[in-house]
Design an enzyme around this catalytic site. Structure first.
Site, PDB file in Angstrom:
ATOM      1  N   GLY A  26       1.339  -6.930   5.405  1.00 49.67           N
ATOM      2  CA  GLY A  26       0.858  -8.290   5.659  1.00 49.67           C
ATOM      3  C   GLY A  26       1.279  -8.873   6.989  1.00 49.67           C
ATOM      4  CG  ASP A  78       2.963  -1.915  12.073  1.00 50.88           C
ATOM      5  OD1 ASP A  78       3.898  -2.629  11.747  1.00 50.88           O
ATOM      6  OD2 ASP A  78       1.794  -2.082  11.684  1.00 50.88           O
ATOM      7  CB  THR A 110      -0.893   0.039   1.252  1.00 56.53           C
ATOM      8  OG1 THR A 110      -0.072  -0.055   2.408  1.00 56.53           O
ATOM      9  CG2 THR A 110      -1.890  -1.099   1.267  1.00 56.53           C
ATOM     10  CG  ASP A 156      -1.174  -4.065  15.715  1.00 57.56           C
ATOM     11  OD1 ASP A 156      -0.339  -4.432  14.872  1.00 57.56           O
ATOM     12  OD2 ASP A 156      -2.239  -3.515  15.401  1.00 57.56           O
ATOM     13  NE  ARG A 204       0.175   1.016  15.731  1.00 57.26           N
ATOM     14  CZ  ARG A 204      -0.379   0.352  14.732  1.00 57.26           C
ATOM     15  NH1 ARG A 204       0.082   0.507  13.504  1.00 57.26           N
ATOM     16  NH2 ARG A 204      -1.368  -0.478  14.948  1.00 57.26           N
TER      17      ARG A 204
END
Ligand code: FES
EC number: 1.1.2.-
Lengths: 575, 217
Positions: free
Chosen positions: A196, A308, A180, A306, A333
């Protein structure tokens, strides 16, 4: 030519026409893109993801400024005809604008009038499935442009006609591999990274020859057997360890080093992949010619939230503690505002502090820069664990910006969100989500009594001081920021469909304009014939939508419905 | 320096003793975990690779006369009978299977099916007409962006349980032809007509409606 050959060539010509319908194209007088132009872009153009290789998201244009921005008005708009999250910056090269939309479209427009030259529509497979069906833009080189697709191809288009020049399959979308990001173009190399992580892929960054699409190198972000860092994994975990690299990297043209952000480990709970898990949640320094990893810095170890860290750090020259530092600045993040120092051989930790409240970290080891985890807020198997900020972190992928005039970094942050989930061991099925929790078990909660969520923050990276902050009481902030030499900061990102300009020095809200949908795109600025323009895509979807729905079900009086549908908005001062 | 404070500058090495203690605790915990993982029978193993790349027919949509097999869980691959579908949900996830060739049509994710048994009195007229013994089937692929519809949970906007796609929270009501009751999904889930013969479930016709997510452009 035999009848069969004739039919065949007719078919080829027909399929090209079917995917690219010219309206008023082809484009005359296209300006070919060179290394020299990418390294020193003209002030009036926006040819890289963040305009310049250093990733600062700063335009030197100042015709629109703090005193006249109140006169900003739409110059033209263009409906893309596509729903979902429109995240790409409109890319502008001497009067021509290229816009990538979700579902594999590229639209070429006259950047002054909004007239369409051509449109490329990729025919995506019916069984394609992603959590993030979007595109963050097209890269330019010579007379071509480059799109990384959600069905995991890199496609080169003729910039003048939109015709496909080459199309290279990167990996198999059926196994959860997709892209993306906007490709980074360095010296004729088209550099991309894979998405992914949520499907248990092994992340990579890869380069393709801009001329013919041949793969030049591929560097996995999870080291294989015999490679440095492999010992930070146990057993076979590395094979599906995540570490996707789904955002465009930045580039130090002096040292010829690419800095690329790497995502979290897969699946989410750290217990399922014991170890530090290099190079997940890290920044990699790569040689663009070979893909060789020169050095790295891991922001946090054994990610379980999570978080990232795919948004590449900005390259900023700082004066800090009496020292000139060639820095890497990354509001993470993981809720920490990171200031690092880049040297040709090493990345040094300089400083770090939380820019939103977090209960996950107890501090940072001063020498190594490793954050110290509070185990009570680290997700585990078989028990629900809550943590702040939420899994979308203090700042997700939308980019911060740096103004060379104010010396401040502008961060699209989210405060007062916490999250949680119950970790579970799940067998990997290629092509299916592999999160390490049930999707329905993931929570996002507003902190009780929270009076706002989104925050546009202005930080001085040299001192670690926050200079100003603007709060959004009823919305998250989920859009990239752009700063200009007119002492303005532009950002969308809220659920009220507004696009806004702030005074870069004081944080005063100077201008806002309602758009068709919510904005999660990246503002850009360009100039044609002496007029400065500001452009943005409005088109809500993907994670902004997910947060919105979660907020709406929190019973805090926030509406669920933000209309979808993409429109390119271009603004100029009223004449 | 307080243990809970954040440093904004790298400091002298003597400040780093406490973190090492933390690291030690972390290491011990990890070692324990590793032991636990090693003694757990193959929970994290990959399923066996599908034999020799997709046999013919395995990516074709469900055909009339196909039987249905579990697509997940302990009974993966086993035939689903009416008795296997619990009344009131949750739905059973299934693949169609060609009874003549024994090929499971699992090569396309668009073939995954949700089978649910509901009280016929709760169903709207059209849905009731399609149900056999209260059992109805729908495509498991969300009409928004094509994620799998995985959840059977209480609706965010009502008091009944609904199919929910967790990707963007779209909700579908299986009692009313799987129409969208919440979220960005643009249209209902495709329905799959079923027939019942001697307690076994069969596919009675093609999907009604479009399967999968919108791919405009
Ligand atoms: S794919 Fe199901 S709600 Fe978006």
């Amino acid at each position: 030519m035999s009848r069969k050959q004739w039919l065949l060539s007719g078919f080829v010509a027909f399929t090209c026409l079917a995917s690219t319908a010219a309206i008023s194209g082809p484009i005359e007088n296209y300006s070919p893109v060179t290394t020299q132009r990418l390294e020193n872009p003209e002030p009036g153009n926006w040819m890289l993801y963040r305009r310049t290789y250093d990733g600062q998201g700063y335009s030197p244009l100042d015709q629109i400024n703090a005193s006249n921005v109140k006169n900003l008005t739409p110059a033209w708009t263009f409906a893309t005809g596509v729903v979902e999250g429109h995240e790409a910056p409109p890319i502008v090269n001497n009067g021509v604008m290229f816009v990538a939309t979700p579902m594999g479209q590229v639209i070429a427009l006259n950047a002054k009038t909004g007239d369409e030259y051509w449109r490329y529509k990729r025919q995506l497979p019916d069984d394609l499935f992603q959590l993030h069906p979007t595109s963050r833009g097209v890269g330019l080189w010579e007379d071509k442009l480059y799109l990384a697709t959600t069905d995991d191809h890199v496609v080169a288009l003729d910039a003048k006609t939109g015709k496909v020049v080459w199309d290279t399959k990167v990996q198999d979308y059926k196994k959860g591999q997709y892209m993306t990001l906007m490709p980074l173009i360095v010296d004729g190399k088209v550099i991309v990274g894979g998405s992914g992580g949520e499907f248990g892929v092994r992340g990579y960054v890869a380069a393709y020859d801009a001329k013919d699409g041949k793969e030049l190198w591929r560097t996995f972000t999870i080291p294989g057997e015999g490679e440095p860092g492999h010992d930070t994994w146990q057993g076979e975990d590395w094979k599906n360890g995540g570490g996707s690299a789904w955002m465009t990297g930045n580039y130090d043209k002096e040292t010829k080093t690419i800095y690329w952000g790497v995502g979290n480990a897969a699946p989410w709970p750290g217990e399922t992949h014991p170890g530090d898990n290099l190079y997940t949640s890290s920044v990699l320094a790569l040689d663009p010619n070979t893909g060789k990893i020169k050095t790295h810095h891991q922001y946090h170890q054994n990610d379980s939230w999570d978080w990232d860290e795919v948004d590449a750090p900005m390259l900023i020259d700082l004066q800090r503690d009496g020292r000139n530092i060639k820095s890497l600045v990354h509001p993470g993040r993981d809720a920490i505002f990171w200031v690092l120092e880049r040297t040709p051989t090493k990345i040094n930790y300089v400083a770090g502090w939380p820019f939103v409240s977090t209960d996950v970290w107890k501090g940072i080891e001063p020498e190594s820069g490793k954050p110290i985890v509070d185990p009570a807020h680290k997700p585990v198997i078989g028990k629900r664990v809550e943590f702040c900020p939420s899994l979308w972190g203090g700042k997700d992928w939308p980019s911060a910006a740096y103004s060379q005039r104010t010396g401040l970094v502008y961060v699209p942050a989210n405060e007062n969100f916490c999250g949680g989930f119950t970790g579970e061991k799940v067998a990997l099925k290629p092509g299916e989500l592999w999160l390490g929790t049930k999707p329905e078990d993931i929570g996002l909660k507003a902190k009780p009594g929270a009076d706002h969520f989104g925050e546009l923050q202005a930080w001085d990276p040299a001192t670690g001081k926050k200079v100003w902050q603007h709060n959004f009481p009823k919305s998250q902030l989920f859009g990239s920021v752009t700063a200009t030499a007119g002492d303005l900061v532009f950002v969308g990102g809220t659920n009220d469909r507004n696009f806004r300009a702030f005074n870069a020095k004081t944080g005063e809200l100077l201008w806002e304009q309602k758009t068709n949908s919510g904005i999660m795109g990246m503002p850009v600025s360009y100039e044609i014939d002496g007029t400065q323009y500001i452009a943005i895509q409005s088109g809500w979807g993907v994670d902004a939508q997910r947060i919105q729905d979660a907020l709406a079900t929190n019973n805090i009086g926030i509406e669920a419905n933000v209309p979808q549908g993409g429109v390119i908005w271009v603004f100029a001062l009223k004449k | 320096m307080s243990r809970s404070s954040f440093t904004t500058n790298s400091a002298s090495p003597e400040n780093s003793t406490e973190p090492e203690v933390d690291a030690g605790i972390e290491q011990t915990r990890r070692t324990l975990l590793l032991g636990a993982l090693a003694s757990t029978a193959c929970l994290g193993c990959s399923p066996p690779a599908r034999a020799g790349e997709d046999p013919p027919g395995s990516d074709e949509r469900p055909q009339k006369g196909d039987v249905l097999v579990f697509s997940e869980g302990d009974k993966e691959g086993k035939l689903i009978t009416a008795a296997d579908v619990p009344a009131g949900g949750p739905p059973v996830h299934a693949w169609p299977k060609d009874p003549n060739t024994s090929v499971v049509r699992s090569a396309s994710r668009l073939n995954e099916i949700l089978i649910i048994k509901l009280d016929p009195a709760e169903l709207d007229e059209k849905t009731r007409a399609r149900a056999v013994d209260g059992i109805i089937a729908y495509s498991a692929i969300c009409s928004h962006a094509g994620c799998p519809v995985t959840a059977w949970v209480k609706s965010d906007v009502g008091d009944k349980e609904v199919f929910k796609c967790m990707c963007h929270n779209s909700e579908y009501d299986p009692r009313a032809g799987a129409q969208v009751v919440f979220g960005p999904a643009p249209r209902r889930l495709a329905a799959l007509p079923l027939a019942l013969a001697d307690g076994s479930l069969n596919v009675a016709g093609n999907f009604i409606g479009k399967v999968g997510g919108a791919q405009p452009g």
